[in-house]
Design an enzyme around this catalytic site. Structure first.
Site, PDB file in Angstrom:
ATOM      1  N   GLU A 269      59.258  -7.432  20.917  1.00 40.18           N
ATOM      2  CA  GLU A 269      58.728  -7.806  22.233  1.00 40.18           C
ATOM      3  C   GLU A 269      57.924  -6.661  22.818  1.00 40.18           C
ATOM      4  O   GLU A 269      58.485  -5.603  23.174  1.00 40.18           O
ATOM      5  CB  GLU A 269      59.852  -8.186  23.195  1.00 40.18           C
ATOM      6  CG  GLU A 269      59.336  -8.576  24.575  1.00 40.18           C
ATOM      7  CD  GLU A 269      60.435  -8.899  25.561  1.00 40.18           C
ATOM      8  OE1 GLU A 269      60.122  -9.095  26.749  1.00 40.18           O
ATOM      9  OE2 GLU A 269      61.608  -8.959  25.140  1.00 40.18           O
ATOM     10  N   LYS A 401      81.944 -12.773  20.525  1.00 39.16           N
ATOM     11  CA  LYS A 401      80.607 -13.330  20.280  1.00 39.16           C
ATOM     12  C   LYS A 401      80.372 -14.655  21.001  1.00 39.16           C
ATOM     13  O   LYS A 401      79.627 -15.512  20.521  1.00 39.16           O
ATOM     14  CB  LYS A 401      80.347 -13.493  18.776  1.00 39.16           C
ATOM     15  CG  LYS A 401      80.465 -12.188  18.012  1.00 39.16           C
ATOM     16  CD  LYS A 401      80.303 -12.364  16.516  1.00 39.16           C
ATOM     17  CE  LYS A 401      80.503 -11.033  15.796  1.00 39.16           C
ATOM     18  NZ  LYS A 401      80.438 -11.153  14.333  1.00 39.16           N
ATOM     19  N   ASP A 477      76.421  -4.959  15.443  1.00 38.88           N
ATOM     20  CA  ASP A 477      76.411  -6.395  15.181  1.00 38.88           C
ATOM     21  C   ASP A 477      75.594  -7.080  16.274  1.00 38.88           C
ATOM     22  O   ASP A 477      76.027  -7.124  17.432  1.00 38.88           O
ATOM     23  CB  ASP A 477      77.843  -6.927  15.185  1.00 38.88           C
ATOM     24  CG  ASP A 477      77.929  -8.379  14.723  1.00 38.88           C
ATOM     25  OD1 ASP A 477      76.896  -9.068  14.747  1.00 38.88           O
ATOM     26  OD2 ASP A 477      79.033  -8.810  14.362  1.00 38.88           O
ATOM     27  N   HIS A 574      52.628  -7.519  30.856  1.00 36.53           N
ATOM     28  CA  HIS A 574      52.848  -8.277  29.620  1.00 36.53           C
ATOM     29  C   HIS A 574      51.532  -8.682  28.976  1.00 36.53           C
ATOM     30  O   HIS A 574      51.429  -8.742  27.748  1.00 36.53           O
ATOM     31  CB  HIS A 574      53.706  -9.518  29.907  1.00 36.53           C
ATOM     32  CG  HIS A 574      55.167  -9.239  29.827  1.00 36.53           C
ATOM     33  ND1 HIS A 574      55.886  -9.321  28.665  1.00 36.53           N
ATOM     34  CD2 HIS A 574      56.055  -8.842  30.776  1.00 36.53           C
ATOM     35  CE1 HIS A 574      57.147  -9.015  28.888  1.00 36.53           C
ATOM     36  NE2 HIS A 574      57.283  -8.718  30.165  1.00 36.53           N
TER      37      HIS A 574
END
Length: 589
Positions: A269, A401, A477, A574
């Site tokens: 990004e 998670k 992770d 952006h």
């Protein structure tokens, strides 16, 4: 952009004879002749000649026939020039049909075939390289580069040649070709290649080629060379066929608790690293940030069942009785040097009991550590509660998670608070806004807006952006970004409203020093932060430091993004950093 692939002559390396001379092909592929070979000219010139010829003679004939109609001359009476024009028209039509029409039909039929990529090569020995490929152990593997060949393709309607990779990799030996065919046929399990060959790189190459033949899809853009496949065997990834490239940027220096850190961030990004870097600059110019670790404990929650809810409740009372803590701790701790029992929180759902164990885990993230301790306790309880039926070692009351209120309230992993006071001058000159605007925006966006959305741990601008980028760079992770990104961002005016107090509270940051952190690239990023490996002097200090760095980076990212929104710079930034001007239609697939 759809590209038509022609069944052109392969550019694969030819099989070599013993003396080093290339072998001649077994047969000549006459089907490779194309309409574009009509003239000994470059393709674009040949097309130009026939396009011009077609339109010019068509115009000439239409003009002549119009004159004949006006003068009442029979159309079947033709002059020499008209006859030549007719012949030229027919020739140009034949060329155009041969170039576009027939080739289009051929490519359509080729695409419809499951084995269209490989039909020409499966039974042709001239595409196989002779190499000694005696298998050896992974550690002594010989690195053989497999260079994907290229073929020419034509992209209509513009008649220009575009290079497109052949979606197969030339096998390194006849033995490899036989193994590939056996994998495709299903006689050799793909997962067994590493153990069978003793060469992890070779196993990945063979599996990759078999995958391409099975699917008819090219993996030419997925790198194979330049990666240590032995390092992931048995700990990081199975069934490897390549690796994904991702750029790592550096934000900082982040001045946190009196020390400077250059924070590695892996992301695709645009603007993210630049924005976090601006936040680090504002924190640095204001004297730095400070952090506090409130809690450090990993959780695992098995689910058990009894015949009645009353019996389940009896076990709940037993486990939560402070008088039984020492007994449970001795049983829990016996399987690990670092895992230390901290406590247990139980929840009852009818006759089902959920037991949320918590323990310290040193520098490890500790899921396996706490699971072993929990199993010890379950085995111990089975003696006194023989009717207990263990349904699962994890009952999702952990909760791992997944977004869960229990993690937001009770915490999981490292619970960290990080804060900084940003000076008024820095807010104005570096962040390009003012304190009052930031405080108001934070109240309406991060707090009220998130409450309106029913957010769970999402009272922030984009904490998960920074957490994910740092996690990927350091080998954490990525899935644990879910609970690790739980964050509430607070902004208040201090010092008579002149300065800005900004803080992030993150109750469940989960970090690890094993697994993917052992890979070379991820290990280098951890080394940059000074937290590589487990601390021998103070077990757990490296993982706690990494958690504070994550929180400090989130603080910088929150500060910068909120400032960009308050100043109306979000879209502009952006468009500058997150948009490419490259014409993707000209990028080869």
């Amino acid at each position: 952009m759809d590209v038509r692939r022609r069944p052109t002559k392969s550019l694969r390396p030819a099989k070599t004879a013993a003396a080093g001379e290339p072998l001649k092909p077994h047969h000549q592929n006459h089907s490779s002749l194309k309409a574009s070979d009509a003239l000994p000219l470059p393709l674009y010139l040949t097309n130009g000649v026939f396009f011009t010829l077609f339109f010019s003679v068509a115009y000439f004939l239409l003009h002549r026939w119009r004159e004949k109609i006006r003068t009442s001359t029979p159309l079947h009476i033709v002059t020499v020039s008209e006859l030549a024009a007719l012949i030229s028209l027919i020739a140009s039509v034949i060329y155009l049909l041969g170039f576009f029409g027939i080739d289009f039909v051929q490519s359509f039929i080729t695409r419809a075939s499951h084995d269209s990529w490989d039909v020409e090569y499966d039974n042709d020995d001239r595409f196989i390289l002779e190499e000694d490929s005696r298998p050896g152990p992974c550690a002594a593997a010989i690195d053989r580069s497999l260079v994907p060949p290229q073929v020419a393709a034509v992209a209509p309607p513009k008649p220009k040649v575009v290079e497109d990779p052949v979606p197969v990799i030339a096998p390194t030996s006849e033995e490899d070709e036989e193994i590939i065919k056996s994998v495709v046929a299903g006689t050799t399990p793909s997962y067994s290649l590493e153990s069978r060959l003793g060469n992890c790189k070779r196993a990945a190459a063979i599996r990759r080629e078999a995958l391409q033949r099975l699917t008819g899809k090219s993996l030419a853009g997925l790198p194979l060379d330049g990666f240590d496949y032995e390092s992931i065997l048995g700990q990081c990834c199975e069934m490897a066929v390549g690796y994904v490239q991702m750029a790592v940027g550096i934000a900082g220096p982040l001045l946190l608790d009196g020390r400077e850190y250059l924070v590695p961030m892996a992301t695709t990004e645009g603007c993210l690293v630049a924005s976090t870097n601006r936040g680090c600059k504002a924190i640095y110019a204001s004297g730095g940030a400070t952090s506090v670790i409130l809690r450090d404990g990993m959780t695992r929650a098995p689910v058990v069942r009894f015949g009645t809810a009353k019996m389940s409740a009896e076990l709940k009372f037993f486990l939560e009785d402070p008088r039984n803590f020492d007994t449970l701790a001795v049983v829990f701790n016996k399987s690990s040097r670092f895992g230390r029992f901290q406590g247990i929180h139980c929840a009852l759902a009818g006759q089902n009991l959920y037991m949320r164990f918590s323990c310290s885990t040193g520098d490890a993230m500790g899921m396996n550590m706490v699971s072993k301790g929990v199993q010890n306790v379950l085995d111990f309880l089975q003696n006194d509660f023989s009717d207990m039926d263990v349904i699962g070692i994890s009952g999702n009351f952990c909760s791992d998670k997944k977004p869960a209120a229990v993690n937001w309230i009770e915490g999981r992993g490292k619970s960290v608070v990080c804060e900084s006071i940003i000076k008024e001058e820095v807010v104005r000159k570096v962040l390009k806004t003012n304190v009052a605007s930031l405080v108001e925006l934070n109240m309406l966006k991060n707090l009220t807006g998130s409450a309106m959305a029913g957010a769970l741990g999402g009272f922030n601008a984009h904490a998960s952006n920074i957490v994910s980028a740092v996690y990927i760079a350091t080998g954490q992770d990525p899935a644990q970004n879910v609970e690790s990104s739980h964050c509430i961002t607070m902004m208040e005016a201090v010092n008579d409203g002149k300065d800005l107090h900004v803080s992030v509270s993150m109750p469940s940051i989960e970090v690890i020093v094993g697994g993917g952190t052992q890979l070379a690239s991820q290990s280098a990023c951890l080394n940059l932060l000074g937290v590589k490996g487990a601390s021998k002097e103070s077990p757990g200090s490296n993982s706690r430091l990494l958690a504070t760095i994550v929180a400090g980076s989130v603080l910088a990212g929150e500060l910068s993004l909120m400032s960009a929104i308050a100043a109306g710079q979000l879209v502009k930034s952006h468009m500058k950093y997150n948009r490419s001007s490259k014409d993707i239609t000209k990028v080869s697939s």
